[in-house]
Write a protein that holds these residues in place. Sequence first.
Motif, short mmCIF file in Angstrom:
data_model
loop_
_atom_site.label_atom_id
_atom_site.label_comp_id
_atom_site.label_asym_id
_atom_site.label_seq_id
_atom_site.Cartn_x
_atom_site.Cartn_y
_atom_site.Cartn_z
N SER C 385 0.83 -1.20 0.00
CA SER C 385 0.00 0.00 0.00
C SER C 385 0.87 1.25 0.00
O SER C 385 0.57 2.23 -0.68
N PHE C 386 1.94 1.20 0.76
CA PHE C 386 2.80 2.37 0.83
C PHE C 386 3.47 2.65 -0.52
O PHE C 386 3.59 3.79 -0.95
N GLN C 387 3.86 1.59 -1.20
CA GLN C 387 4.43 1.77 -2.54
C GLN C 387 3.40 2.35 -3.50
O GLN C 387 3.70 3.23 -4.29
N LEU C 388 2.18 1.83 -3.40
CA LEU C 388 1.13 2.35 -4.27
C LEU C 388 0.87 3.83 -3.94
O LEU C 388 0.66 4.65 -4.84
N ALA C 389 0.92 4.15 -2.67
CA ALA C 389 0.74 5.55 -2.27
C ALA C 389 1.84 6.41 -2.89
O ALA C 389 1.56 7.51 -3.41
N MET C 390 3.06 5.93 -2.89
CA MET C 390 4.16 6.70 -3.52
C MET C 390 3.90 6.87 -5.01
O MET C 390 4.11 7.95 -5.57
N LEU C 391 3.45 5.80 -5.65
CA LEU C 391 3.17 5.90 -7.09
C LEU C 391 2.05 6.90 -7.37
O LEU C 391 2.11 7.66 -8.34
N TRP C 392 1.04 6.92 -6.52
CA TRP C 392 -0.04 7.90 -6.68
C TRP C 392 0.49 9.32 -6.54
O TRP C 392 0.16 10.21 -7.33
N VAL C 393 1.29 9.52 -5.51
CA VAL C 393 1.81 10.87 -5.28
C VAL C 393 2.65 11.32 -6.47
O VAL C 393 2.52 12.44 -6.97
#
Lengths: 435, 435, 435
Positions: C385-393
Amino acid sequence: MKITPDLDAEKLGQEMYDLIVQLYPICRSITGEGIRQTLRALQDIIPLEIHEVPSGTQVFDWTVPQEWNIRDAYIQNASGKRVVDFRQSNLHVVNYSVPVKARMTLEELRPHLYTLPDHPDWVPYRTTYYHEDWGFCLSHNTLTGLEEGEYEVCIDATLAPGSLSYGEFYLPGEIQDEFLISCHACHPSLCNDNLSGITLAAMLAKTLQGVERRYSYRFLFIPGTIGSITWLSLNKEQARRIQHGLVVTCVGDPGNSTYKQSRDGNAEIDRAVAHVLKHSSQAYEIREFIPYGYDERQYCSPGFNLAVGSLMRTPNNQYPQYHTSADNLELVRPEYLADSFEKYLKVIELIEGNRSYINLNPYCEPQLGKRGLYQPIGGYGDNKSFQLAMLWVLNQSDGKHSLLDIAERAGMAFDMIYAAAARLEETQLLKEQGS
Amino acid sequence: MKITPDLDAEKLGQEMYDLIVQLYPICRSITGEGIRQTLRALQDIIPLEIHEVPSGTQVFDWTVPQEWNIRDAYIQNASGKRVVDFRQSNLHVVNYSVPVKARMTLEELRPHLYTLPDHPDWVPYRTTYYHEDWGFCLSHNTLTGLEEGEYEVCIDATLAPGSLSYGEFYLPGEIQDEFLISCHACHPSLCNDNLSGITLAAMLAKTLQGVERRYSYRFLFIPGTIGSITWLSLNKEQARRIQHGLVVTCVGDPGNSTYKQSRDGNAEIDRAVAHVLKHSSQAYEIREFIPYGYDERQYCSPGFNLAVGSLMRTPNNQYPQYHTSADNLELVRPEYLADSFEKYLKVIELIEGNRSYINLNPYCEPQLGKRGLYQPIGGYGDNKSFQLAMLWVLNQSDGKHSLLDIAERAGMAFDMIYAAAARLEETQLLKEQGS
Amino acid sequence: MKITPDLDAEKLGQEMYDLIVQLYPICRSITGEGIRQTLRALQDIIPLEIHEVPSGTQVFDWTVPQEWNIRDAYIQNASGKRVVDFRQSNLHVVNYSVPVKARMTLEELRPHLYTLPDHPDWVPYRTTYYHEDWGFCLSHNTLTGLEEGEYEVCIDATLAPGSLSYGEFYLPGEIQDEFLISCHACHPSLCNDNLSGITLAAMLAKTLQGVERRYSYRFLFIPGTIGSITWLSLNKEQARRIQHGLVVTCVGDPGNSTYKQSRDGNAEIDRAVAHVLKHSSQAYEIREFIPYGYDERQYCSPGFNLAVGSLMRTPNNQYPQYHTSADNLELVRPEYLADSFEKYLKVIELIEGNRSYINLNPYCEPQLGKRGLYQPIGGYGDNKSFQLAMLWVLNQSDGKHSLLDIAERAGMAFDMIYAAAARLEETQLLKEQGS
């Protein structure tokens, strides 16, 4: 403008119905004596101007057709009996049939006969405006009862240079912006479509004559399609003044009110009708614009794109009696005519009253108590609602919201918001925008 | 452009499936002989240009890696039997493993072994592109059958300066605006992901070669992630010509079509795919963009923000066989490949045909009857619908609405609206905007 | 700013509840010693500035009223027994009653008595601020127990020139843009409305004192309506600095959180509160703005149109105990006070952290692996989830999307997106917009 509270619905409905009874027998068409006679009858109610546009006149992509008039038509059997007789119903002849006088066998006649097998007692309504042809409409029962053999066929009609007639009534208002009420007046003995529309338009015109108007009103009584095209062609620039419009048709049957939106779908007329229907305490339906139907097709063509919708009860094609002999004096009823009339009037009242105001005390709420605005207001028994309406008007009157916008946001009836605005204007807390 | 009506779906599906069978055994990776061999095989179908980008080339934030090639790999037990053998399936070696030649106990080996306990017969697919490591993938059953003791472990691979290979095929059209079809070609023996995509892209390229094109088409066969980054880096300005794009993957399984929207979510490609799926008479799903998936992540990075979506069947990660040995020749079927192909083609046809027109007779409706436009039209048996389609096109062709806009507003299939526009253009009632 | 993770909810709830217990007995009103005494008590918690605005001061459309103070009030029967006694509950006297000292029969007294027949044990709360009158509130049971005969009626109050008191506490931040926390402090012995609000505002002020702040914070403890009008009138220009605001009331009862939106409905405060509630794992309700309620009416008047909403639990008028003696120390509970406090803090943390960033590597994705960004991050166990959050940002940081925009589009909690942005900023992949 506030007329609806004083309406005598019963009297009004009867008056409308009586007019339909009077106009019912006339054999109307898109040209000819039938529509002319109808328009003259309307002159007893309003000072309608009757225009005559000569056959052959080019109107945009169309040409005003030859004038059609009919005196008699029948199919007579070997015994000399009229088995189909125009004198019994003008629906029996295909409207705009060319003249015929011939003897032929039933076999030869058959391709010219139109019936409704699913409704064997009813006579269909057929036309052949732009394609020279002839025919008879009859009940399926009559057809099946016809014996083989020879028949005398007669359509005593003329199709000859003449003119297209339409009625126009213009009611000037405070501003030149116009509200258009348009109805087609070309259908023969058919009540809902569209004697109901003709009648409603005429009574509306009569009613609006007697009141102060912000908008100018234009009433058109025209033959369908060719009539609106002709009017638009002759009034291309004038048409741009039309800010709101409604095509009146099918307003006398027992069905729910149905509103067909303008091409834009979110014009003031669309929102006004939707508001009136929503607060009518009756079931209703809103339909999106489609480029099929009545004269709104022309008003909404892309070159004009006028904000014209159509407020009906059951729409064309959606009731079995549509375009048959069963669209008669039994289908339309005084109470539905009156109800439709009242809705039209409410829409007009809404649009007349839909203005934007400026809160003259925009910083915090004004102290309503010291102005007596916490007192019950006559006619609005629910004092708390009225106070909330005042608060909504004050809160939203920043020049960006009309009273209809406010009513919709507040979820309140326009009348309540309008009355609240009037009360606030009286106490100098509000002024009309631009005034 | 109108190709779909003449498609022979059965023949096409078989042809696609045969190509998958042919390419299946090759051990592809993001660099090396496997992908090169695959691209050469595609040159039998389309004149694909094969680009070689040297290892070490800086591509935005990334570096083209060393080239990986593998000849053999195995785990051999004390009896000299290969218990895991690259020659049986190239999935057995972790893709991009560094060379190994060693003897070790099962205990020492274990951290390098990957299995799928939930699917004990399947071999997983693993990679170690950007982190030097090595490993083997095997079925869980094989693992549990291994006896303690010493094993000979061999990965006969090289990781050395070389190049990254990708295939590119450009089909010029009437305008320079481009339609991008991109697929990753780096997966070894995996069918749905992504031999199905490679095959569909190749067949699409072949098909579009033979027809008149408004748009120019660019087909990319690239290693995932690093391939699109490399291409975008080498074609930064050129990339701006891409107006529409689709990433092709997972198009051969029996699942419903799934469309992953572009970053914008309302681009023409998004609306076109949605329209095609809606009118496909099949269940489908539209998913919003997320910055995770395949190369659309790069095309949709904020510096490019290209209108690239991905039309799949069952998306990556959503089917159990995904990235396992069960993504094999049984999972993909000719009929699903053909169905996916047809949808891609319909999307392309739609975008090719999606233009805006100007009604040359915008004031009221033109008289369709005198132009014979009330006659049934070949192929559109439902004449009434076709007439309504013509009325919609005329009503909405004010320069603000494309044919797709009109189809959506009318709730009609694009094909019908397109045919109506063509018919109206023939009769000079319509002209293309800007023409 | 990140405070919530370290909150000791139990201790905090008790501390808030204790303050309510302390303030409960005081007879507050919109002016007078009661509110003054309350504000002084708050000075033990925060360095509150107490303002005094003289009676007669014109504040927009209103006038600061005379100051009301009360010492005693009772109804005494013929036997000399106080049947209604202000000393037992300050709700017994209609707030702002003019002084009375008279003997009268029960009949004469009756029009001045207020009860709640539906809740015969409860004493209602009534006021007569802007209309000189007097009265008593009592339980319906007490009323029905009164015998006919003469009573001695006494309200020992004064209504005389004095001043209106309000408390203000300003906490400067990095920027001059302000976050307003406003509560009404004029209700006598009523707990949920609004000792809960006073307490929450005071504790929030105390908490924010100790942390770094981007925004400047303004806390207002004011008498309802006239207090906000007075403050806005005296600070008309200053008020424009308010970018976000919340009116705090009814935050101690067991009901679900309810948010009443600002006039605009889509301001950052509205979206921030909605986000916090959505991710609270609790049921909640969002209500549209209406120009009725508490001081948000004034902040949202069209001349100011500030982005001020109100985050409550059960709103005014929606719980039976509202404005009665049953809004007491049993209705509010420490755990609900603490829960409300935490939500306020989360909203503030969100708005403090809600910035827009620029992806410094906008062309394709940066290679996260080489920066160690594929490693698990402390506190965010769910590494994927944290990686996906970085990709979103990274994907959305094009200067057009705030972190809240990104969190909403990603369907992720703001905290996760915020942490991802922080991590990316550390590795120089992101910079704050405008920095």
